[in-house]
Design a protein around this motif. Structure first.
Motif, short mmCIF file in Angstrom:
data_model
loop_
_atom_site.label_atom_id
_atom_site.label_comp_id
_atom_site.label_asym_id
_atom_site.label_seq_id
_atom_site.Cartn_x
_atom_site.Cartn_y
_atom_site.Cartn_z
N TRP A 50 0.87 -1.19 0.00
CA TRP A 50 0.00 0.00 0.00
C TRP A 50 0.90 1.23 0.00
O TRP A 50 1.67 1.42 0.94
N TYR A 51 0.81 2.01 -1.04
CA TYR A 51 1.66 3.19 -1.14
C TYR A 51 1.04 4.14 -2.15
O TYR A 51 0.12 3.79 -2.90
N SER A 52 1.52 5.38 -2.15
CA SER A 52 0.98 6.42 -3.03
C SER A 52 1.97 6.74 -4.15
O SER A 52 3.15 6.36 -4.09
N TRP A 114 -4.49 4.99 -4.52
CA TRP A 114 -3.30 4.17 -4.31
C TRP A 114 -3.23 3.04 -5.33
O TRP A 114 -2.22 2.35 -5.42
N GLU A 159 -9.42 -6.02 -0.91
CA GLU A 159 -8.52 -4.91 -1.24
C GLU A 159 -9.25 -3.58 -1.37
O GLU A 159 -8.83 -2.58 -0.82
N SER A 160 -10.32 -3.53 -2.14
CA SER A 160 -11.01 -2.26 -2.33
C SER A 160 -12.40 -2.54 -2.87
O SER A 160 -12.67 -3.62 -3.41
N GLN A 191 -8.12 -5.72 6.45
CA GLN A 191 -6.84 -5.06 6.69
C GLN A 191 -6.93 -3.99 7.78
O GLN A 191 -6.47 -4.18 8.89
#
Length: 236
Positions: A50-52, A114, A159-160, A191
Motif C-alpha cells: 500500500w503506497y501512493s 493508491w 482490497e477495495s 486489513q
C-alpha cells in the motif's frame, strides 16, 4: 520493542510480520517489486502492499487486523428489505478489469488513488493466475459497484470496493460473505478498519491471532470451480 523498517532485496522473502512498526501502524518493509511470487508470499504471511504515487513500495501488516468473521456480516433491517427487493444482480469474476478501474477512480473525499497503474497490472496478473477475484453488482447490464481481493486457503483478502449507486458495494460484500460461508471460508480480511466496515460487522483482532489463523488455514484446498465466472445465488 521498536524494530527497524526492513529494506527488501531481490529475494521474495519477507521478515516476520510480527516485526512491523507500531507507528506508522503495521509498516514492515520497503522496496522490492510487485511480481507474482512476491505478492503471493506477502499474502501468505499476512502482508500487503500500500503506497501512493511518488513513494517506494511499502509493505504492511497492521496490529490489530480488521476482519469479518464469515458468520458476522451485519445486515440492517433496511438492508434486508433492499435484498428482498432484488434491485441488483451480483456476479463473480465477470468484469475484473472494470471493477479494478472503478476502485481506482478518484472519489470526492479521496481525490488521489493508491491503485496505481503498476498496482492494477500486478492484480490483473494475480487474477489471471487464479488468485485475485472480483464481485460485480449490475442493474440492466450496467456495472454499479463491486469489490476485488485475493483468495488463498480459507481467507479472502479484500482490497477495495466501489459504488456508483445506493448500497451497491454493500450488496457485493454481503453476497460475497454468504458465498464464502457456503464454501467453508473462515475470514474476510479488511486489513484496516473504518466506521463503514465496523457498521457492517467487521471486528479488530490481534495481529498475532490473525497470523496464527493464517499459519493453520492458508494451505486449505479451495473447492474446485468456486471462482469460475458465475451469478451468485439470491440472498434468502
Amino acid at each position: 520493542m521498536k524494530h527497524s523498517i526492513f529494506l527488501l532485496d531481490d529475494s521474495v522473502n519477507f521478515p516476520d510480520a510480527s516485526l512491523a512498526q507500531d507507528e506508522p501502524n503495521g509498516l514492515l518493509a520497503i522496496g522490492g517489486d510487485l511480481s507474482l511470487p512476491r505478492l503471493i508470499e506477502a499474502y501468505r504471511h499476512g502482508i500487503f502492499p500500500w503506497y501512493s504515487e511518488g513513494e517506494p513500495i511499502l509493505w504492511w501488516s497492521p496490529d490489530p487486523r480488521c476482519v469479518f468473521p464469515i458468520d458476522d456480516v451485519h445486515i440492517s433491517r433496511s438492508m434486508r428489505r433492499e435484498l428482498k427487493r432484488k434491485p441488483y444482480q451480483v456476479t463473480i469474476n465477470r468484469a475484473f478489469a472494470e471493477v479494478l478501474d472503478g476502485c481506482a477512480a478518484p472519489r470526492a473525499k479521496e481525490p488521489e488513488t493508491w491503485i496505481l497503474p503498476e498496482m492494477k497490472q500486478a492484480y490483473e496478473q494475480l487474477h489471471q493466475r487464479g488468485f485475485a477475484h472480483s464481485v460485480e453488482v449490475w442493474r440492466d447490464e450496467q456495472l454499479f459497484g463491486g469489490l476485488y481481493g485475493v483468495s488463498m486457503g480459507r481467507f479472502f483478502f479484500g482490497e477495495s470496493m466501489f459504488s456508483s449507486a445506493p448500497n451497491a458495494s454493500k450488496f457485493a460484500l454481503i453476497y460475497l460473505a454468504h458465498y464464502l460461508k457456503e464454501q467453508g471460508f473462515l475470514l474476510l480480511d479488511s486489513q484496516v478498519g473504518n466506521p463503514h466496515l465496523y457498521r457492517m460487522g467487521a471486528v479488530d483482532i490481534p495481529r498475532s491471532e490473525f497470523l496464527n489463523l493464517l499459519n493453520t488455514h492458508i494451505d486449505w484446498p479451495q473447492p474446485k470451480g468456486m471462482w469460475l465466472p458465475k451469478t451468485l445465488s439470491e440472498w434468502q
